[in-house]
Design a protein around this motif. Structure first.
Motif, PDB file in Angstrom:
ATOM      1  N   MET A 129      -5.522   0.942  -0.938  1.00  0.00           N
ATOM      2  CA  MET A 129      -5.711  -0.344  -0.273  1.00  0.00           C
ATOM      3  C   MET A 129      -6.951  -1.058  -0.792  1.00  0.00           C
ATOM      4  N   TYR A 180      -0.594  -8.311   2.362  1.00  0.00           N
ATOM      5  CA  TYR A 180      -0.428  -6.889   2.034  1.00  0.00           C
ATOM      6  C   TYR A 180       0.423  -6.215   3.097  1.00  0.00           C
ATOM      7  N   VAL A 206      -5.698   3.172   7.173  1.00  0.00           N
ATOM      8  CA  VAL A 206      -5.629   1.993   6.303  1.00  0.00           C
ATOM      9  C   VAL A 206      -6.155   0.757   6.997  1.00  0.00           C
ATOM     10  N   ARG A 244      -4.400   6.640   0.545  1.00  0.00           N
ATOM     11  CA  ARG A 244      -4.065   5.358   1.185  1.00  0.00           C
ATOM     12  C   ARG A 244      -5.264   4.414   1.190  1.00  0.00           C
ATOM     13  N   ASN A 254       0.831  -1.201   0.000  1.00  0.00           N
ATOM     14  CA  ASN A 254       0.000   0.000   0.000  1.00  0.00           C
ATOM     15  C   ASN A 254       0.866   1.253   0.000  1.00  0.00           C
TER      16      ASN A 254
END
Length: 240
Positions: free
Chosen positions: A207, A218, A239, A203, A194
């Motif tokens: 994501m 991730y 996030v 962000r 990300n």
């Protein structure tokens, strides 16, 4: 692959499995062996003694020396460094940030001048995946751009959009490489990264988009690169 074991407030404890060395308990500290060796005279036997769960090596640096093709010929990183536990390889994306005076970013990838001898090097998503496949790590990180801080909103937006396109290319090439009969580690995992600098809306958008690609895991990249600590925490909150 990942199992959530316990939560307490916003904290969580889990584990995930790798082709080498079984389970990795999270959260975890990764011993850093940039060029397949831990600095300070620590070897693979010492890693076992300190109960290291996973070791981190770097795609860009190993590509330069001793060379990923040589590591492949020796059976991959695990045999090269005599370590039978899990290994994660950074994609080379951080060098896009740390070697800023020595690189040019294009849609196809990044052109570097080697910090060792000045020779020209190109690395894009496909090249990063091929190098990491040669290394045979358990976790391959997707090729991305770590944006310097501070960055303008316009640049950060264009960068994370490009990083999304790069991840799509990484996944296609990673799937192809894992399916080859002579791949060093056909069970290698791919983690997307990300990005979006210190802009919460970028962000979250990024994501949401990379999650659609169904990677094995991730990471939140591009933090702890000069931004205030509270800003880092705020981005993680957004996030998460």
């Amino acid at each position: 692959m990942f199992k959530l074991l316990k939560t307490e407030g916003r904290a969580r404890r889990g584990q995930f499995s790798c082709a080498h060395g079984g389970m990795v308990q999270t959260p975890v500290f990764m011993n850093v062996g940039t060029q397949a060796a831990i600095k300070g005279g620590v070897d693979a036997f010492d890693l076992r003694e300190v109960r290291c769960q996973i070791e981190l090596s770097n795609t860009y640096h190993l590509h330069l020396r001793p060379g990923d093709e040589l590591v492949r010929q020796m059976g991959g990183l695990h045999k090269f460094m005599n370590w039978d536990g899990p290994i994660l390889t950074d994609s080379g994306g951080f060098q896009v940030f740390s070697l800023a005076p020595l690189r040019r970013i294009k849609e196809e990838g990044v052109y570097f001048s080697s910090h060792i001898d000045g020779r020209k090097i190109f690395m894009g998503p496909e090249e990063s995946m091929r190098i990491q496949s040669n290394l045979g790590s358990d976790v391959a990180m997707a090729f991305d751009e770590c944006v310097e801080n501070p960055a303008t909103y316009e640049y950060a937006k264009a960068s994370c959009e490009r990083t999304l396109r790069w991840l799509e290319r990484c996944k296609r090439e990673h799937d192809r490489l894992n399916a080859l009969p002579d791949t060093v580690n056909p069970e290698q995992l791919l983690f997307g990264i990300n990005q979006g600098a210190t802009f919460a809306d970028l962000r979250v958008w990024h994501m949401d988009e990379i999650a659609k690609l169904d990677c094995d895991g991730y990471a939140i990249g591009g933090l702890a690169v000069g931004e205030p600590t509270q800003v880092m925490y705020d981005i993680i909150d957004a996030v998460e």
